[in-house]
Design an enzyme around this catalytic site. Sequence first.
Site, PDB file in Angstrom:
ATOM      1  N   SER A  29      -6.593  -0.458   1.743  1.00 31.92           N
ATOM      2  CA  SER A  29      -6.651   0.721   0.861  1.00 31.92           C
ATOM      3  C   SER A  29      -6.692   0.319  -0.606  1.00 31.92           C
ATOM      4  CB  SER A  29      -5.399   1.587   1.047  1.00 31.92           C
ATOM      5  OG  SER A  29      -5.379   2.161   2.302  1.00 31.92           O
ATOM      6  N   HIS A  59     -10.908   3.761   1.251  1.00 34.53           N
ATOM      7  CA  HIS A  59     -11.659   2.728   1.961  1.00 34.53           C
ATOM      8  C   HIS A  59     -13.143   2.967   1.724  1.00 34.53           C
ATOM      9  CE1 HIS A  59      -8.559   0.809   4.651  1.00 34.53           C
ATOM     10  NE2 HIS A  59      -7.891   1.811   4.120  1.00 34.53           N
ATOM     11  N   HIS A  81      -7.555   2.722  11.550  1.00 36.90           N
ATOM     12  CA  HIS A  81      -6.134   2.529  11.859  1.00 36.90           C
ATOM     13  C   HIS A  81      -5.799   3.230  13.165  1.00 36.90           C
ATOM     14  CE1 HIS A  81      -6.687   2.529   7.497  1.00 36.90           C
ATOM     15  NE2 HIS A  81      -5.652   1.721   7.403  1.00 36.90           N
ATOM     16  N   TYR A  83      -3.495   5.225  13.609  1.00 41.04           N
ATOM     17  CA  TYR A  83      -3.080   6.615  13.402  1.00 41.04           C
ATOM     18  C   TYR A  83      -4.258   7.581  13.249  1.00 41.04           C
ATOM     19  CZ  TYR A  83      -3.789   5.534   8.405  1.00 41.04           C
ATOM     20  OH  TYR A  83      -4.323   5.156   7.211  1.00 41.04           O
ATOM     21  N   GLU A  84      -5.475   7.050  13.114  1.00 48.71           N
ATOM     22  CA  GLU A  84      -6.611   7.956  12.940  1.00 48.71           C
ATOM     23  C   GLU A  84      -7.008   8.613  14.254  1.00 48.71           C
ATOM     24  OE1 GLU A  84      -9.868   6.377  10.362  1.00 48.71           O
ATOM     25  OE2 GLU A  84      -8.393   4.797   9.999  1.00 48.71           O
ATOM     26  N   ALA A 111      -2.377  -2.719   1.922  1.00 53.28           N
ATOM     27  CA  ALA A 111      -1.378  -2.216   0.974  1.00 53.28           C
ATOM     28  C   ALA A 111      -0.083  -2.065   1.759  1.00 53.28           C
ATOM     29  CB  ALA A 111      -1.827  -0.878   0.418  1.00 53.28           C
ATOM     30  N   MET A 206       0.794   0.036   7.727  1.00 57.93           N
ATOM     31  CA  MET A 206       0.264   0.755   8.893  1.00 57.93           C
ATOM     32  C   MET A 206      -0.973   0.090   9.485  1.00 57.93           C
ATOM     33  SD  MET A 206       0.562   4.582   7.332  1.00 57.93           S
ATOM     34  CE  MET A 206       1.991   5.095   6.359  1.00 57.93           C
ATOM     35  N   SER A 207      -1.169  -1.186   9.221  1.00 59.86           N
ATOM     36  CA  SER A 207      -2.406  -1.831   9.694  1.00 59.86           C
ATOM     37  C   SER A 207      -2.151  -3.302  10.023  1.00 59.86           C
ATOM     38  CB  SER A 207      -3.489  -1.725   8.604  1.00 59.86           C
ATOM     39  OG  SER A 207      -3.143  -2.533   7.493  1.00 59.86           O
ATOM     40  N   ASN A 230       4.510  -0.237  -3.489  1.00 67.26           N
ATOM     41  CA  ASN A 230       5.759   0.516  -3.699  1.00 67.26           C
ATOM     42  C   ASN A 230       6.914  -0.222  -3.040  1.00 67.26           C
ATOM     43  OD1 ASN A 230       4.099   1.670  -1.233  1.00 67.26           O
ATOM     44  ND2 ASN A 230       6.255   1.994  -0.735  1.00 67.26           N
ATOM     45  N   HIS A 242       0.091   8.501  -0.446  1.00 64.58           N
ATOM     46  CA  HIS A 242      -1.178   7.776  -0.351  1.00 64.58           C
ATOM     47  C   HIS A 242      -1.851   7.714  -1.729  1.00 64.58           C
ATOM     48  CE1 HIS A 242      -4.547   5.891   1.555  1.00 64.58           C
ATOM     49  NE2 HIS A 242      -5.374   6.880   1.267  1.00 64.58           N
TER      50      HIS A 242
END
Length: 268
Positions: A29, A59, A81, A83-84, A111, A206-207, A230, A242
């Site tokens: 990201s 992306h 990902h 989650y998609e 990220a 998350m990846s 963060n 995000h």
Amino acid sequence: MTNPAKDLADQIRSVAGDAPPAFGLILGSGLGHLADTVAGVAIDYADLHGFPHAGVSGHNPKLVIGDLEGQRVAIFGGRAHYYENGRGDAMRLPLEVLKELGATRLILTNAAGSMRPDIDPGDLMLLSDHINFSGLNPLIGEPTDKRFVPMTDAHDPQMRDQLKAAARDLGIPLPEGVYAWYSGPSFETPAEIRAIRTLGADAVGMSTVPEVILARFLGLRVAAISTVTNKAAGMSDENISHEHTKAMAPIGAEKLEKILRRFLRDQQ
Ligand code: HPA
């Protein structure tokens, strides 16, 4: 029997030429700038049948094949990902295509949120190892015994040494740490962050972890770098979103790009 990865590799070679890429790179990201600097051929994922839609903002879903610092590279400007669409193996076909094109090494970027007091937003972290906190695995359903992939030294020690050397030469701090894969798409709760911190994780995202597993399954050597956007949930007053990730990623991305260029240049 049809072989979609071979068909796609043939399609890519017909426009980008036959020379095999030495490296694959997957950009996380807000880290897409590097793909724009490569002299080469860009193909939209939409034109590569079966490639994921990679529909996350920040992306750039294109495959760019060309030369970067004297190395032939295949840059994946977007990733899908878990989650998609609920598929842990969402990046399997792109990585099979990379292997089919002849690449032997893969660098992943992402990220992430930091749990380490010495790693702040804007900093980078090289993954020494990971924790699959999601419990998912991209190889579930793989029918062959190849699915029993050893994961010791999954994060390639030699590539890590070379990335650390590149960072050292440039005077850019590149601490190593353990990355935990959390499925997303909601961010973690402070209690979840305390839990994974206790378990030994230094950063969370998350990846990446499914791609490391797939890369090792395919016999690709792999290393991964996080840009910290963060402090993880509950560890600071900073807002986690995000939008914030996309706004902060370019700060680390500038340093990351320098390290990757130096690393590639030092290969010859
Ligand atoms: N958690 C999960 N994924 C992330 C984070 C985070 O804090 N920051 C950027 N990606």
